[in-house]
Design an enzyme around this catalytic site. Structure first.
Site, PDB file in Angstrom:
ATOM      1  N   LYS A  80       7.350   3.226  -4.840  1.00 53.95           N
ATOM      2  CA  LYS A  80       7.418   2.408  -3.621  1.00 53.95           C
ATOM      3  C   LYS A  80       6.015   1.989  -3.188  1.00 53.95           C
ATOM      4  O   LYS A  80       5.790   0.838  -2.791  1.00 53.95           O
ATOM      5  CB  LYS A  80       8.130   3.185  -2.496  1.00 53.95           C
ATOM      6  CG  LYS A  80       9.635   3.319  -2.733  1.00 53.95           C
ATOM      7  CD  LYS A  80      10.278   4.382  -1.852  1.00 53.95           C
ATOM      8  CE  LYS A  80      11.724   4.641  -2.263  1.00 53.95           C
ATOM      9  NZ  LYS A  80      12.321   5.815  -1.612  1.00 53.95           N
ATOM     10  N   GLN A 124      11.092  10.432   2.862  1.00 55.09           N
ATOM     11  CA  GLN A 124      11.754  10.551   1.563  1.00 55.09           C
ATOM     12  C   GLN A 124      12.803  11.673   1.603  1.00 55.09           C
ATOM     13  O   GLN A 124      12.501  12.808   1.967  1.00 55.09           O
ATOM     14  CB  GLN A 124      10.706  10.827   0.468  1.00 55.09           C
ATOM     15  CG  GLN A 124      11.277  10.908  -0.927  1.00 55.09           C
ATOM     16  CD  GLN A 124      11.891   9.598  -1.424  1.00 55.09           C
ATOM     17  OE1 GLN A 124      11.334   8.522  -1.227  1.00 55.09           O
ATOM     18  NE2 GLN A 124      13.047   9.679  -2.065  1.00 55.09           N
ATOM     19  N   ASP A 147      14.147   1.755   6.391  1.00 51.62           N
ATOM     20  CA  ASP A 147      15.004   2.323   5.348  1.00 51.62           C
ATOM     21  C   ASP A 147      16.438   2.523   5.850  1.00 51.62           C
ATOM     22  O   ASP A 147      17.295   3.003   5.118  1.00 51.62           O
ATOM     23  CB  ASP A 147      14.404   3.671   4.901  1.00 51.62           C
ATOM     24  CG  ASP A 147      14.856   4.073   3.514  1.00 51.62           C
ATOM     25  OD1 ASP A 147      15.215   3.180   2.722  1.00 51.62           O
ATOM     26  OD2 ASP A 147      14.866   5.275   3.214  1.00 51.62           O
TER      27      ASP A 147
END
Ligand code: NAP
Length: 306
Positions: A80, A124, A147
């Protein structure tokens, strides 16, 4: 936009089919949903938007938080970060130790919420078991939730005015849009109901007027549900779980699964023979998921100058 033989030329189409089929014989009608190409188009557009933001003195910035030393998570965060750099987004990684407490993580996120130079925050998944992951996700400010992990973000997505849906559901919808695959009136069967994938993609398909069946581990007669599907979304996390004889001829199959050995959730060889469209793994949903994360970060940065 339809990527048919007329657009690419039959030779080019056959070459693409061959490259992504792994030598599998497919019907002339089977089309590969080329996620890499979709992602590259998104990234090219983003480069222009980032350059324009920089002229206004704003550099889009994504902060990724990694807790612990899970090698797969480290790889995802690195990928990413590299993707950010490619389009000119500043990417900062915060790496917290395996024994981090919920309190420390929440405080880290709160500081990022207050930092005006940060446009997107990505925690994450998964975090170590002592951490209340849901509480940590909920701490992310909605305008920085690129996200799509907060319950507010999910709720907005489900109600049809979400700014940043989870990136994999957003990627699935983007692939369908790019290939001019209409959801309206179709029966979509989603296998999986996780908060980041199965549930939000079901909501997005419903918002586009598909009739949606969401299956999960307690679903009985799973194969019979999949057999009814015009659109199959595989989001299970089990290698080659969806079998060829479950899928009806001409179905559109999008495989979000990514399992050890670079295989998806769909038994690719058998399903590709029957599907009208199919995503390869790798090279399907995955690259577009990352591109959507970048897009959401740039969207968030643009909102700060509007
Ligand atoms: P998850 O949280 O483990 O959810 C899996 C879902 O599959 C659950 O809803 C579960 O049902 C359901 N399931 C499990 N066994 C089943 C069975 N036998 N029959 C029917 N349903 C079953 O996984 P996830 O995070 O959604 O990820 C799913 C897959 O997508 C994984 O391979 C992951 O690596 C991949 N993924 C890819 C991307 C990408 O960028 N391409 C991003 C995220 C995830 P219950 O709810 O009943 O347990």
């Amino acid at each position: 936009m339809t990527y048919n033989a007329g657009r690419l030329g039959e030779e080019m189409r056959q070459l693409i089919l061959y490259q992504f089929s792994g030598g599998v014989h497919m019907t002339n009608e089977t089309k590969i949903l080329d996620g890499k190409a979709v992602a590259n188009r998104i990234k090219e557009e983003l480069k222009t938007r980032v350059a324009s933001l920089k002229e206004k003195g704003v550099t889009p910035s994504l902060v990724t938080i990694l807790v612990g030393d899970d090698p797969s998570s480290e790889t995802y965060v690195r990928i990413k970060g590299n993707a950010c750099e490619l389009v000119g987004i500043t990417s900062k990684k915060i790496h917290l130790s395996e024994d981090t407490t919920t309190e420390t993580l929440v405080q880290t996120i709160e500081e990022l919420n207050q930092d005006a130079s940060v446009h997107g925050i990505l925690l994450q998944h998964p975090v170590p078991s002592q951490i209340d992951e849901r509480l940590a996700f909920e701490t992310i400010a909605i305008e920085k939730d690129v996200d799509g992990v907060t319950s507010a973000g999910y709720g907005q997505t489900a109600l049809g005015f979400g700014t940043y849906p989870s990136c994999t559901p957003a990627a699935i919808m983007k692939i369908m849009e790019d290939y001019d695959i209409q959801a309206e009136g179709k029966h979509a069967v989603v296998i999986g109901r996780s908060p980041i994938l199965g549930k939000p993609v079901s909501a997005l398909l419903l918002n586009q007027n598909a009739t949606v069946t969401t299956c999960h581990s307690r679903t009985t007669n799973l194969a019979s549900h999949v057999q009814q599907a015009d659109i199959v979304i595989a989001a299970v996390g089990k290698p080659e779980f969806i079998k060829g004889d479950w899928v009806k001829d001409g179905a559109v199959v999008l495989d979000a699964g990514y399992n050890k050995g670079n295989v998806g959730d769909v038994e690719y060889e058998a399903v590709a023979k029957k599907a009208s469209y199919i995503t390869p793994v790798p090279g399907g949903v995955g690259p577009v998921t990352i591109a959507m994360l970048l897009k959401h970060t740039v969207d968030a940065a643009e909102k700060t100058v509007q």
